[in-house]
Design an enzyme around this catalytic site. Structure first.
Site, mmCIF file in Angstrom:
data_model
loop_
_atom_site.group_PDB
_atom_site.id
_atom_site.type_symbol
_atom_site.label_atom_id
_atom_site.label_comp_id
_atom_site.label_asym_id
_atom_site.label_seq_id
_atom_site.Cartn_x
_atom_site.Cartn_y
_atom_site.Cartn_z
ATOM 1 N N LYS A 52 0.841 -1.203 0.000
ATOM 2 C CA LYS A 52 0.000 0.000 0.000
ATOM 3 C C LYS A 52 0.875 1.252 0.000
ATOM 4 O O LYS A 52 0.591 2.226 -0.701
ATOM 5 C CB LYS A 52 -0.953 -0.025 1.202
ATOM 6 C CG LYS A 52 -2.040 -1.077 1.015
ATOM 7 C CD LYS A 52 -2.852 -1.391 2.255
ATOM 8 C CE LYS A 52 -3.742 -2.600 1.960
ATOM 9 N NZ LYS A 52 -4.527 -3.061 3.118
ATOM 10 N N GLN A 96 -4.722 -1.744 9.188
ATOM 11 C CA GLN A 96 -4.536 -3.065 8.582
ATOM 12 C C GLN A 96 -5.149 -4.128 9.503
ATOM 13 O O GLN A 96 -4.816 -4.205 10.672
ATOM 14 C CB GLN A 96 -3.032 -3.327 8.361
ATOM 15 C CG GLN A 96 -2.741 -4.614 7.632
ATOM 16 C CD GLN A 96 -3.316 -4.639 6.212
ATOM 17 O OE1 GLN A 96 -3.169 -3.695 5.452
ATOM 18 N NE2 GLN A 96 -3.996 -5.721 5.866
ATOM 19 N N ASP A 119 -11.143 2.183 3.136
ATOM 20 C CA ASP A 119 -11.435 0.750 2.986
ATOM 21 C C ASP A 119 -12.928 0.504 2.753
ATOM 22 O O ASP A 119 -13.324 -0.581 2.333
ATOM 23 C CB ASP A 119 -11.008 -0.008 4.263
ATOM 24 C CG ASP A 119 -9.625 -0.633 4.125
ATOM 25 O OD1 ASP A 119 -9.209 -0.910 2.985
ATOM 26 O OD2 ASP A 119 -8.976 -0.853 5.172
#
Ligand code: NAP
Length: 278
Positions: A52, A96, A119
């Site tokens: 990422k 995460q 997300d």
């Protein structure tokens, strides 16, 4: 023989579009920054976080990295998220997953400002998707819509069957296909006669988490088959496989995503797209 949907090439296209957008924003004096939080040392998480950060670098966005020790308390993590929520320089916040067991994952997801939730996991964004409002959409299903559209697949009016009803793939996938005017059926572990349902699909999206479970006997001739699964069937081998038995299904399908190189690369590309366009 099926046409292979090249997720690697399409994800590069999307990242290049994001790069252009970031350059444009920068020329207007605006910056783009993603805060990436990792708690603990899970090796798979470290790989994802690193990818990422690399994607941010590629598109010219800033990535602010917060790697916290395993013993970080829930309160400390919430404090950091609160600080990032209030920081005007931060456009997106990503924690995460999974977080260590002593931290409540749902609480963490809900603590992120929905307008920075790149997300697309916050219940407000899930709700926005279900009522057709603009908001962040979970990256993997959003990436599948891009794969279909950029491969010239007509979605409106098609029979779409999604196998899997998880919050991050199956459910948002079904909502997105509905938004694109497909006729959508969702299958799960309690579905009776799965084959009878999947054989109706013009577009079959498979997110079961079971290596190579879907073979040609589940697929209608000429169907478009999207394989979300990622598995390493043999821990010693570098080869990956999906939820679809590719060798069996490829001769029957009209278009198919390979594993690797299909859905996988789209997830990070759509994260970048969420960051830049959100
Ligand atoms: P998940 O949370 O384990 O959900 C699996 C779903 O499949 C559940 O809804 C389950 O039904 C259903 N299912 C399981 N066995 C079934 C069966 N025999 N017949 C019909 N349905 C069945 O998995 P997920 O997080 O959605 O992920 C699915 C796959 O995609 C995994 O292989 C994962 O690694 C992969 N994935 C890939 C990406 C990517 O970037 N490419 C991203 C996310 C996930 P119930 O609800 O009834 O249990």
């Amino acid at each position: 023989m099926a046409t292979i949907i090249d997720g690697k090439a399409i994800s590069m296209q999307i990242k290049d579009e994001c790069k252009e957008k970031v350059a444009k924003l920068k020329s207007e004096g605006k910056s783009v920054a993603l805060a990436v939080i990792q708690v603990g040392e899970d090796p798979a998480s470290s790989v994802y976080v690193n990818n990422k950060k690399k994607a941010c670098e590629y598109i010219g966005a800033e990535s602010l990295s917060y790697h916290l020790p395993e013993e970080t308390s829930e309160e400390e993590l919430l404090e950091l998220i609160d600080k990032l929520n209030k920081d005007e320089k931060v456009n997106g916040i990503l924690v995460q997953l999974p977080v260590p067991k002593h931290i409540n994952e749902d609480l963490i997801i809900r603590s992120i400002d929905p307008d920075k939730d790149v997300d697309g996991f916050h219940p407000i964004n899930v709700g926005r998707l279900s009522i057709g409002e603009k908001g962040f959409v979970s990256c993997t299903p959003a990436g599948i819509i891009e794969l279909l559209k950029r491969s010239g697949v007509e979605i409106a009016g098609k029979e779409c069957v999604v196998i899997g009803r998880s919050n991050i793939v199956g459910k948002p996938m079904s909502m997105l296909m509905l938004r694109e005017n497909a006729t959508v059926t969702i299958c799960h572990s309690r579905t009776k006669d799965l084959k009878e349902v999947t054989k109706r699909a013009d577009i079959l999206i498979v997110a079961i988490g079971k290596p190579k479970m879907i073979d040609a006997s589940y697929v209608k001739e000429g169907a478009v088959v999207i394989d979300v699964g990622i598995h390493r069937p043999d821990p010693d081998s570098k080869k990956l496989c999906g939820d679809v038995d590719y060798d069996s299904v490829e001769p029957v399908a009209s278009l198919i995503t390979p594993v690797p190189g299909g859905v996988g690369p789209m997830t990070i590309a759509m994260l970048m797209s969420n960051l830049v366009n959100g």
